[in-house]
Design an enzyme around this catalytic site. Sequence first.
Site, PDB file in Angstrom:
ATOM      1  N   MET A   2       0.741  -1.175  -0.061  1.00 42.76           N
ATOM      2  CA  MET A   2       0.114  -0.088   0.191  1.00 42.76           C
ATOM      3  C   MET A   2       0.943   1.104   0.021  1.00 42.76           C
ATOM      4  O   MET A   2       0.493   2.452   0.450  1.00 42.76           O
ATOM      5  CB  MET A   2      -0.984  -0.110   1.277  1.00 42.76           C
ATOM      6  CG  MET A   2      -2.017  -1.099   0.976  1.00 42.76           C
ATOM      7  SD  MET A   2      -3.314  -0.693   1.926  1.00 42.76           S
ATOM      8  CE  MET A   2      -2.853  -0.435   3.726  1.00 42.76           C
ATOM      9  N   LEU A  37       6.905   3.068   1.548  1.00 42.60           N
ATOM     10  CA  LEU A  37       7.591   1.721   1.630  1.00 42.60           C
ATOM     11  C   LEU A  37       8.685   1.835   2.635  1.00 42.60           C
ATOM     12  O   LEU A  37       9.345   2.823   2.855  1.00 42.60           O
ATOM     13  CB  LEU A  37       8.384   1.348   0.382  1.00 42.60           C
ATOM     14  CG  LEU A  37       7.272   1.414  -0.813  1.00 42.60           C
ATOM     15  CD1 LEU A  37       7.822   1.094  -1.979  1.00 42.60           C
ATOM     16  CD2 LEU A  37       6.328   0.096  -0.707  1.00 42.60           C
ATOM     17  N   HIS A  85       9.255  -3.783   3.373  1.00 39.23           N
ATOM     18  CA  HIS A  85       8.674  -4.109   1.815  1.00 39.23           C
ATOM     19  C   HIS A  85       9.777  -4.358   0.964  1.00 39.23           C
ATOM     20  O   HIS A  85       9.728  -5.263   0.239  1.00 39.23           O
ATOM     21  CB  HIS A  85       7.963  -2.754   1.359  1.00 39.23           C
ATOM     22  CG  HIS A  85       6.612  -2.496   2.232  1.00 39.23           C
ATOM     23  ND1 HIS A  85       7.041  -1.219   2.840  1.00 39.23           N
ATOM     24  CD2 HIS A  85       5.538  -2.873   2.065  1.00 39.23           C
ATOM     25  CE1 HIS A  85       5.521  -1.127   3.364  1.00 39.23           C
ATOM     26  NE2 HIS A  85       4.760  -2.128   3.061  1.00 39.23           N
ATOM     27  N   LYS A 124       5.323 -10.045   9.408  1.00 36.90           N
ATOM     28  CA  LYS A 124       4.959  -8.977  10.411  1.00 36.90           C
ATOM     29  C   LYS A 124       3.459  -9.015  10.504  1.00 36.90           C
ATOM     30  O   LYS A 124       3.058  -8.775  11.622  1.00 36.90           O
ATOM     31  CB  LYS A 124       5.582  -7.717   9.905  1.00 36.90           C
ATOM     32  CG  LYS A 124       5.209  -6.568  11.009  1.00 36.90           C
ATOM     33  CD  LYS A 124       4.141  -5.953  10.712  1.00 36.90           C
ATOM     34  CE  LYS A 124       3.538  -4.655  11.466  1.00 36.90           C
ATOM     35  NZ  LYS A 124       2.821  -3.843  11.320  1.00 36.90           N
ATOM     36  N   ASP A 125       2.704  -9.067   9.438  1.00 36.93           N
ATOM     37  CA  ASP A 125       1.432  -9.076   9.611  1.00 36.93           C
ATOM     38  C   ASP A 125       0.819 -10.740   9.238  1.00 36.93           C
ATOM     39  O   ASP A 125       0.484 -11.002   8.176  1.00 36.93           O
ATOM     40  CB  ASP A 125       0.647  -8.348   8.409  1.00 36.93           C
ATOM     41  CG  ASP A 125       1.023  -6.893   8.490  1.00 36.93           C
ATOM     42  OD1 ASP A 125       0.507  -6.188   9.458  1.00 36.93           O
ATOM     43  OD2 ASP A 125       1.641  -6.144   7.729  1.00 36.93           O
ATOM     44  N   GLN A 153      -2.765 -11.844   8.389  1.00 46.30           N
ATOM     45  CA  GLN A 153      -2.880 -11.677   6.695  1.00 46.30           C
ATOM     46  C   GLN A 153      -2.120 -12.347   5.860  1.00 46.30           C
ATOM     47  O   GLN A 153      -2.783 -12.936   5.080  1.00 46.30           O
ATOM     48  CB  GLN A 153      -2.339 -10.244   6.477  1.00 46.30           C
ATOM     49  CG  GLN A 153      -2.016  -9.881   4.983  1.00 46.30           C
ATOM     50  CD  GLN A 153      -1.792  -8.191   4.666  1.00 46.30           C
ATOM     51  OE1 GLN A 153      -2.541  -7.485   4.896  1.00 46.30           O
ATOM     52  NE2 GLN A 153      -0.343  -8.240   4.661  1.00 46.30           N
ATOM     53  N   SER A 212       6.894  -0.680   9.926  1.00 50.71           N
ATOM     54  CA  SER A 212       5.566  -0.540   9.621  1.00 50.71           C
ATOM     55  C   SER A 212       5.369   0.801   9.170  1.00 50.71           C
ATOM     56  O   SER A 212       5.801   1.877   9.649  1.00 50.71           O
ATOM     57  CB  SER A 212       4.406  -0.725  10.571  1.00 50.71           C
ATOM     58  OG  SER A 212       3.241  -0.080  10.267  1.00 50.71           O
ATOM     59  N   ARG A 217       2.742   2.743   9.523  1.00 49.96           N
ATOM     60  CA  ARG A 217       2.333   3.608  10.367  1.00 49.96           C
ATOM     61  C   ARG A 217       3.365   4.086  11.305  1.00 49.96           C
ATOM     62  O   ARG A 217       2.882   5.008  12.314  1.00 49.96           O
ATOM     63  CB  ARG A 217       1.016   2.910  10.958  1.00 49.96           C
ATOM     64  CG  ARG A 217      -0.075   2.966  10.059  1.00 49.96           C
ATOM     65  CD  ARG A 217      -1.327   2.341  10.505  1.00 49.96           C
ATOM     66  NE  ARG A 217      -2.560   2.054   9.922  1.00 49.96           N
ATOM     67  CZ  ARG A 217      -3.085   1.110   9.169  1.00 49.96           C
ATOM     68  NH1 ARG A 217      -2.343   0.197   9.197  1.00 49.96           N
ATOM     69  NH2 ARG A 217      -3.984   1.226   8.522  1.00 49.96           N
TER      70      ARG A 217
END
Length: 289
Positions: free
Chosen positions: A28, A31, A35, A153-154, A157, A189, A191
Amino acid sequence: MVTTAQELATEWDAARKVGAVIGYVPTMGALHEGHLSLVDLARDECDVVICSIFVNPLQFGLDEDFESYPRPVERDLGLLEARGTSIAFLPSWTEIFPGRERVLEDFGTHVAVPRLSHQLCGRSRAGHFDGMVTESLLFLNLVRPDRTYWGEKDFQQLRIIETLVQDLRLPVTVVRGATRREPDGLAMSSRNKNLTPEARAVSPNLRRVLQEARAELLAGQPLPAVRATARQELTDLGFVVEYLVACEEGSLSEVSTLDTPLAVRLFAAAMLQGVRLLDSIPLTEANHG
């Protein structure tokens, strides 16, 4: 950079004509090295690496940060070029959702992996994983890769995507990438940039507390007591703990003891001054013998 499905199909046809192995890294944007480590892994294993950047509206709740989610496009494109990405796929919202669908209920078709989506983060983010997996399947159909790369990490998901591919017999291999961390241990992350300096200084304690809990559990301390102590320590540090649980890695089912032949992982989610942080660390490996 390509921005339409037709342009992407043209690039795909050219790659297939020369027998190229195609790797795909979905993102998304905003980066970071997490990623980019997946891009590196794909580049090592594939002839052509496609990286998508698309902020998926279907996986954001109406009160979540879709509009404010960071979108540093030029920076991201520079990073992808520097890491040897073959094709950056940056479709517009209307290219993917011509009807400008903002929520899953407005989109005509959706898929779900319910037995993995209603646990952990799914308990507080209703519809999040249905929106994620619907958009992910759509992109897998557009990109048609041989291999797709997802970070641990996720972890929830990741398991949902692995199950989607397995259950629907999708012709793609899901490759796991290890969690990448900052020098102080905070899981990378997009975020994290929303953390204030004060919160950023506190944030590595999430992993530290998980590591200490892991050591206590492996030393034989009872899981309920260790969980309670860890939650209280995080609360005292200013975290608002959403969950801190031990789950079997395959099914994501919560366990009450480590007396199981299955691989178990310790999961946590917590808010810190308005920023939601996730982390997980393995507790035990599967016992195959």
